[in-house]
Scaffold this motif. Structure first.
Motif: not given
Length: 112
Positions: A10-12, A36, A58
């Motif tokens: 999930d980008g975490s 990112r 973030q």
């Protein structure tokens, strides 16, 4: 492996270090290039310093050494945003910050 860096789908980012008490006392850190943005961190047993630059939110989770007290985490810099605590895990959602003006966060466990 020792720093326990987990880049989630999930980008975490979750930091769950497997280091000795001596590391926690002296402090340690790393710089990450994320899809990112960038995240630098320096951790000690009762504090975390983060520097983030990226154009999106973030999410960051950090697992600290277990403690048997009720001392809570708080942000001790000008930045202000919620901190979620779940056992030994502390989570932040860092706001967007440009490369030229990254956000600096200093969080600390301290009695209120």
């Amino acid at each position: 492996f020792l720093l326990g860096i987990d880049l989630r789908l999930d980008g975490s980012v979750v930091l769950a270090p497997c280091v000795t008490d001596e590391y926690w006392k002296r402090g340690f850190g790393h710089a990450l290039k994320l899809p990112r943005g960038t995240l630098q961190f320096h951790l000690q047993a009762d504090q975390a310093e983060l520097v983030y630059s990226g154009h999106e939110l973030q999410r960051v989770g950090i697992r600290f050494p277990a403690r048997n007290d009720s001392v809570r985490w708080s942000i001790v810099t000008e930045s202000s945003f919620p901190i979620a605590e779940d056992g030994d895990m502390v989570s932040f959602t860092l706001p967007p910050a440009s490369d030229g003006l990254p956000i600096h966060i200093h969080a600390k466990r301290q009695a209120q």
